[in-house]
Design an enzyme around this catalytic site. Structure first.
Site, short mmCIF file in Angstrom:
data_model
loop_
_atom_site.label_atom_id
_atom_site.label_comp_id
_atom_site.label_asym_id
_atom_site.label_seq_id
_atom_site.Cartn_x
_atom_site.Cartn_y
_atom_site.Cartn_z
N ASN A 9 0.87 -1.18 0.00
CA ASN A 9 0.00 0.00 0.00
C ASN A 9 0.91 1.23 0.00
OD1 ASN A 9 -1.83 2.02 0.47
ND2 ASN A 9 -2.28 1.42 2.59
N LYS A 11 0.02 4.31 -0.28
CA LYS A 11 -0.62 5.49 0.33
C LYS A 11 -0.41 6.73 -0.55
CE LYS A 11 0.25 3.25 4.69
NZ LYS A 11 0.35 3.33 6.13
N HIS A 94 -9.15 0.77 5.19
CA HIS A 94 -7.85 1.01 5.83
C HIS A 94 -8.03 1.93 7.03
CE1 HIS A 94 -3.73 2.26 6.50
NE2 HIS A 94 -3.38 1.16 5.85
N GLU A 96 -6.42 4.34 8.09
CA GLU A 96 -6.25 5.78 7.82
C GLU A 96 -7.52 6.37 7.20
OE1 GLU A 96 -2.60 5.32 5.66
OE2 GLU A 96 -1.64 4.68 7.52
N GLU A 166 -5.06 -5.47 10.64
CA GLU A 166 -4.02 -4.48 10.86
C GLU A 166 -4.26 -3.76 12.19
OE1 GLU A 166 -2.11 -3.13 6.94
OE2 GLU A 166 -3.95 -1.98 7.16
N GLY A 172 2.75 1.81 10.79
CA GLY A 172 3.67 2.93 10.63
C GLY A 172 4.38 3.32 11.91
N SER A 212 3.84 -2.63 10.26
CA SER A 212 5.29 -2.60 10.42
C SER A 212 5.98 -3.92 10.04
CB SER A 212 5.67 -2.17 11.84
OG SER A 212 5.20 -0.86 12.10
#
Ligand code: PEP
Length: 249
Positions: A9, A11, A94, A96, A166, A172, A212
Site C-alpha cells: 500500500n 498510500k 484502511h 487511515e 491491521e 507505521g 510494520s
C-alpha cells in the site's frame, strides 16, 4: 489451499516518475514466488502502472473507491472507473480512511457491496486501536468490525474477499504485533467466520497481517499457520525491502 498474498500500500507517496521508477526496480530480479503480489499506487498513477505491468505477475490494485455507481461526489472514484482501467482489486477500510476520513463500518458495508457487485476483489482492512488492546477489548472490536461490514453478505461473495488484520497501533509505528499475537487474532477471525458462515469459507479466505512488516520480521510472522501474507506500508516503498518480504513468503 488459500492464496498467499503480499500487497504493498503506497498510500499518498510517489509521483508519476517515482511510480514508474519503483515499478521498474521491483520488476528487475523479481522473486520466484507462488504468492500473489500486488501494489497500490495512488489513483492518478493507476492507469500508467497497469500499462507498465501489463506482462508482469504484479497486480495493480486501488487504495479506495466510492460506494455509488456515479454522480455528484466530487473527488471520488467509482468501481466502474477502476475496472475500466484494468484494476480488479480494491483496498477498503484502511485504518487511515477510518481515522482521517470518517469511514464507518456502515459506510464500508456499502462500499464492499458495490465492489463485490462489480466483481472487484475486496481487500478488507480492520483492526483494533491500542486502547482496545490495553482494555482487552481487541477480540470484541475485531468481531464487530467484521460483523458490521461483512457478515450480511451472501456466502458466495466471500470468494472475492481478502482480509487484512491491521492492529492500528502497529501501522507505521515500527511496533509489530508479535507472531503469536498475529496468529492468535487470525485464528480468532477464522473461528468468527466459521460461526457466522461455515468452516469451508473460513478456511478458504486469505487473512493478511499488516503493521510494520519489514524484511527482518516477515519470515517469522508469515510462518504462522493462519497468516497468509502481509499488507505492507512503509517497506513497500523500497524495492529491495519489498522483494525481501516477498521472498520471506
Ligand atoms: C499499512 O498502512 O497498511 C501498513 C501496514 O503500514 P506499515 O507497514 O508502514 O506499518
Amino acid at each position: 489451499m488459500r492464496s498467499k498474498i503480499v500487497a504493498g500500500n503506497w498510500k499518498m507517496n510517489k509521483n508519476g516518475e517515482q511510480t514508474k521508477e519503483l515499478l521498474r526496480a521491483l520488476s528487475g530480479g523479481f522473486p520466484e514466488t507462488e504468492a500473489e503480489v500486488m501494489v497500490a499506487p495512488t489513483f492518478v498513477n493507476l492507469t500508467n502502472a497497469v500499462f507498465q505491468l501489463k506482462n508482469s505477475p504484479i497486480e495493480v490494485i486501488a487504495q479506495n473507491m466510492h460506494y455509488a455507481e456515479n454522480g455528484a461526489y466530487t473527488g471520488e472514484i467509482s468501481a466502474d472507473m477502476l475496472q475500466n482501467i484494468g484494476v480488479n482489486t480494491v483496498i477498503l477500510g484502511h485504518s487511515e480512511r477510518r481515522a482521517y476520513f470518517g469511514e464507518t463500518d456502515e459506510l464500508l458495508a456499502k462500499k464492499v457491496t458495490t465492489a463485490l457487485n462489480h466483481s472487484l476483489r475486496v481487500m478488507f482492512c480492520f483492526g483494533e486501536e491500542l486502547e482496545d488492546r490495553k482494555a482487552d477489548n481487541h477480540f470484541k472490536v475485531v468481531e464487530s468490525q467484521l460483523k458490521n461490514a461483512l457478515f450480511s453478505l451472501d456466502a458466495a461473495k466471500w470468494s472475492n474477499i481478502v482480509l487484512a488484520y491491521e492492529p492500528v497501533w502497529a501501522i507505521g509505528t515500527g511496533e509489530t504485533a508479535s507472531p503469536e499475537q498475529a496468529q492468535e487474532m487470525h485464528a480468532f477471525i477464522r473461528k468468527t467466520i466459521t460461526e457466522a458462515y461455515d468452516e469451508t469459507i473460513a478456511n478458504k479466505v486469505s487473512i493478511l497481517y499488516g503493521g510494520s512488516v519489514k524484511p527482518a520480521n516477515a519470515n517469522e510472522i508469515f510462518s504462522k499457520p493462519d497468516v497468509d501474507g502481509g499488507l505492507i506500508g512503509g517497506a513497500a516503498l523500497k524495492a529491495d525491502d519489498f522483494k525481501a518480504i516477498i521472498n520471506a513468503i
